[in-house]
Design a protein around this motif. Structure first.
Motif, PDB file in Angstrom:
ATOM      1  N   SER A   1       0.815  -1.164   0.152  1.00 21.17           N
ATOM      2  CA  SER A   1       0.010   0.303  -0.017  1.00 21.17           C
ATOM      3  C   SER A   1       0.582   1.241  -0.145  1.00 21.17           C
ATOM      4  CB  SER A   1      -0.706   0.079   1.256  1.00 21.17           C
ATOM      5  OG  SER A   1      -1.722  -0.849   1.267  1.00 21.17           O
ATOM      6  N   LEU A   2       1.898   1.317   0.861  1.00 23.83           N
ATOM      7  CA  LEU A   2       2.721   2.447   0.950  1.00 23.83           C
ATOM      8  C   LEU A   2       3.348   2.700  -0.430  1.00 23.83           C
ATOM      9  CD1 LEU A   2       3.952   4.718   2.369  1.00 23.83           C
ATOM     10  CD2 LEU A   2       5.823   2.888   3.316  1.00 23.83           C
ATOM     11  N   SER A   3       4.175   1.561  -1.011  1.00 24.67           N
ATOM     12  CA  SER A   3       4.772   1.592  -2.177  1.00 24.67           C
ATOM     13  C   SER A   3       3.807   2.184  -3.370  1.00 24.67           C
ATOM     14  CB  SER A   3       5.148   0.250  -2.671  1.00 24.67           C
ATOM     15  OG  SER A   3       6.028  -0.155  -1.699  1.00 24.67           O
ATOM     16  N   ILE A   4       2.644   2.076  -3.407  1.00 21.52           N
ATOM     17  CA  ILE A   4       1.695   2.255  -4.239  1.00 21.52           C
ATOM     18  C   ILE A   4       1.360   3.948  -4.020  1.00 21.52           C
ATOM     19  CG2 ILE A   4      -0.462   2.156  -5.341  1.00 21.52           C
ATOM     20  CD1 ILE A   4      -0.467  -0.811  -5.170  1.00 21.52           C
TER      21      ILE A   4
ATOM     22  N   ALA B   1      -2.972  -3.465  -2.289  1.00 22.23           N
ATOM     23  CA  ALA B   1      -3.041  -2.835  -3.438  1.00 22.23           C
ATOM     24  C   ALA B   1      -3.969  -2.027  -3.942  1.00 22.23           C
ATOM     25  CB  ALA B   1      -2.520  -3.764  -4.609  1.00 22.23           C
ATOM     26  N   LYS B   2      -5.312  -2.623  -3.955  1.00 19.68           N
ATOM     27  CA  LYS B   2      -6.543  -1.941  -4.087  1.00 19.68           C
ATOM     28  C   LYS B   2      -6.522  -0.566  -3.123  1.00 19.68           C
ATOM     29  CE  LYS B   2      -9.140  -5.474  -6.213  1.00 19.68           C
ATOM     30  NZ  LYS B   2     -10.212  -6.320  -6.041  1.00 19.68           N
ATOM     31  N   LEU B   3      -6.206  -0.855  -2.052  1.00 18.51           N
ATOM     32  CA  LEU B   3      -6.242   0.172  -0.549  1.00 18.51           C
ATOM     33  C   LEU B   3      -5.491   1.165  -1.192  1.00 18.51           C
ATOM     34  CD1 LEU B   3      -7.609   1.244   1.658  1.00 18.51           C
ATOM     35  CD2 LEU B   3      -5.777  -0.236   3.041  1.00 18.51           C
ATOM     36  N   GLY B   4      -4.040   1.013  -1.479  1.00 20.51           N
ATOM     37  CA  GLY B   4      -3.047   1.827  -2.103  1.00 20.51           C
ATOM     38  C   GLY B   4      -3.502   2.667  -3.121  1.00 20.51           C
TER      39      GLY B   4
END
Length: 472
Positions: A362-365, A437-440
């Motif tokens: 999440s942080l990366s995205i 990933a969706k959350l990010g």
């Protein structure tokens, strides 16, 4: 000097500029309104997915099988297995979305913002930076992890959402910035298509791919022979989509390639069209017909034939490419994309730790979208202008360009799509990564949109932009 005479003396460059303005206005009207529906579908998905009484039905609904069978042959099947509803949306309906993108790209190259290299250079270079830097930011934060394969997720810019934010600011936004963003998003789509084709193909079935190549040859031959039937291109394109689906190449790529084969020239040249119109209208004999038409509500047989000639000629003066693009944009913006968002943006937040939003994938995205997009678009734009390779957009400042770079961090639709390709929801470990990933993507897109809106609200002139009159 009269208004009409002043128009006749417009320079050729002004005519070209009006063509660009028209293209930008059309994109703004189409995508900004569609963006509102997209936002509503996303919010609804997040709400439904987190209501305990009904979220089970929401998640199970997308696992239903989809069949369109002729005998034992199911058109919506992959490797002999029927597609579920989620796969149907992501692989079939999204192929229509990418088909519309292909039509848009071809039109832009032929007559739009990408037809002039000098005009398009700044947003092209900005888009390249806006794709490369987020990938590098994501890779730097994720190297050595089990989610490093999702590096392409933050490279996308969602034109519907981003133009929707600009629409909220009304006439304060210079039209040149809207043109810049529209062109950047189109180039961004091209980059996304290349990435999907290159990195998200599985085991290749060469026999099926060979058959698809033969059919592409048929489409190209039809274009050379000036076959204008939209049914021909859509019918053959549907077979190509099925072959791609089962050959290992992602089927959405078929949509783009088929779009490139659709002719951009009409059956009738405008001059011939005008002649047909005049000849048909001349059959109505002035005052005599005016009196006759006022008395009746049903046209005579001859009058019907004359008007049908006008109708037929009107259909044939619009190229198949423009006709399909215009016909599809309502379906894409108001049905396909909202349905895609509703199916894919349903993130189960109840079992997540709040802190997990700002760690891991999440942080990366989020960093890729908010920081990477901003740095990539702004720095590449700055270098291009400072090296005198392209001019700044008219009536724009570097503060405005910085806000536009932040606006490019709204990834959403294509980012969600690439995320679903990067991680398999059927594998438990990858399913968890996909949810984060969706959350990010959602958090990063919302942050970019809010920051860009506030930034633009502060730096834009309070009155109407000098070129905003062109939108009326």
């Amino acid at each position: 000097m009269s208004k009409d005479s002043s128009r006749t003396q417009e320079p050729e460059g002004s005519v070209f500029s009006h063509g660009i303005f028209y293209s930008a206005r059309q994109a703004l009207r189409r995508h900004a309104t569609g963006g509102n529906v997209l936002i509503a579908a996303t919010l609804l998905a997040l709400i439904v997915a987190n209501i305990p009484a009904i979220n089970t039905y929401y998640f199970e609904f997308w696992t239903q099988e989809v069949r369109l069978q002729v005998g034992d042959f199911n058109i919506f099947s992959h490797s002999g297995e029927p597609m579920n509803l989620l796969a149907f949306i992501n692989d079939a309906l999204m192929a229509i979305f990418f088909f519309s993108i292909g039509l848009e790209i071809k039109r832009e190259v032929l007559v739009g913002e990408l037809s002039s290299f000098k005009q398009a250079l700044l947003p092209i270079v900005a888009a390249v930076g806006g794709m490369a830097v987020p990938v590098l930011v994501y890779w730097f934060l994720s190297r050595g992890t089990d989610y490093s394969g999702g590096a392409a997720i933050p490279m996308a810019t969602d034109i519907a959402f981003s133009l929707g934010v600009l629409a909220m600011l009304g006439h304060r936004v210079p039209l040149s910035l809207k043109i810049f963003l529209t062109t950047l998003a189109v180039v961004d789509d091209i980059g996304g298509i290349i990435v999907i084709a290159a990195f998200y193909s599985t085991h290749i079935e060469l026999t099926l791919l060979f058959y698809a190549a033969l059919l592409f040859g048929l489409l190209l031959l039809g274009s050379l022979l000036r076959i204008k039937s939209k049914l021909f291109y859509l019918g053959v394109g549907g077979v190509i989509w099925f072959l791609f689906l089962n050959s290992g190449i992602h089927p959405t790529i078929a949509g783009v390639l088929v779009a490139f084969c659709v002719p951009a020239t009409p059956v009738f040249a405008p001059k011939k069209y005008i002649k047909i119109i005049r000849r048909s209208i001349s059959n109505f004999k002035g005052d005599e017909d005016d009196v006759d038409l006022e008395k009746r509500t049903i046209l005579g047989k001859e009058q019907m034939n004359w008007l049908k000639q006008v109708e037929s000629a009107s259909d044939k003066v619009i190229s198949p490419l423009q006709d399909l693009e215009d016909s599809l944009h309502q379906v894409v913006n108001f049905v396909i994309l909202p349905l895609f968002a509703f199916a894919n943006a349903g993130i189960l937040l109840l079992g997540m730790e709040p802190a997990s939003t700002f760690e891991g994938i999440s942080l990366s995205i989020i960093c890729g979208l908010v920081v990477g997009k901003f740095l990539g678009i702004f720095s590449f734009s700055w270098l291009t202008v400072k090296l005198h390779l392209a001019p700044m957009p008219a009536h724009a400042s570097w503060s405005m360009m910085a806000a536009m770079a932040m606006l490019g961090g709204i990834g959403f639709t294509v980012s969600l799509f690439i995320a679903t390709l990067s991680f398999n929801a059927a594998v438990p470990e990858q399913a968890a990564l996909l949810e984060h990933a969706k959350l990010g993507i959602v958090v990063g897109s919302v942050l970019s949109g809010l920051l860009a809106f506030v930034w633009l609200h502060l730096v834009l002139p309070k009155g109407v932009a000098p070129d905003a009159v062109e939108e009326d």
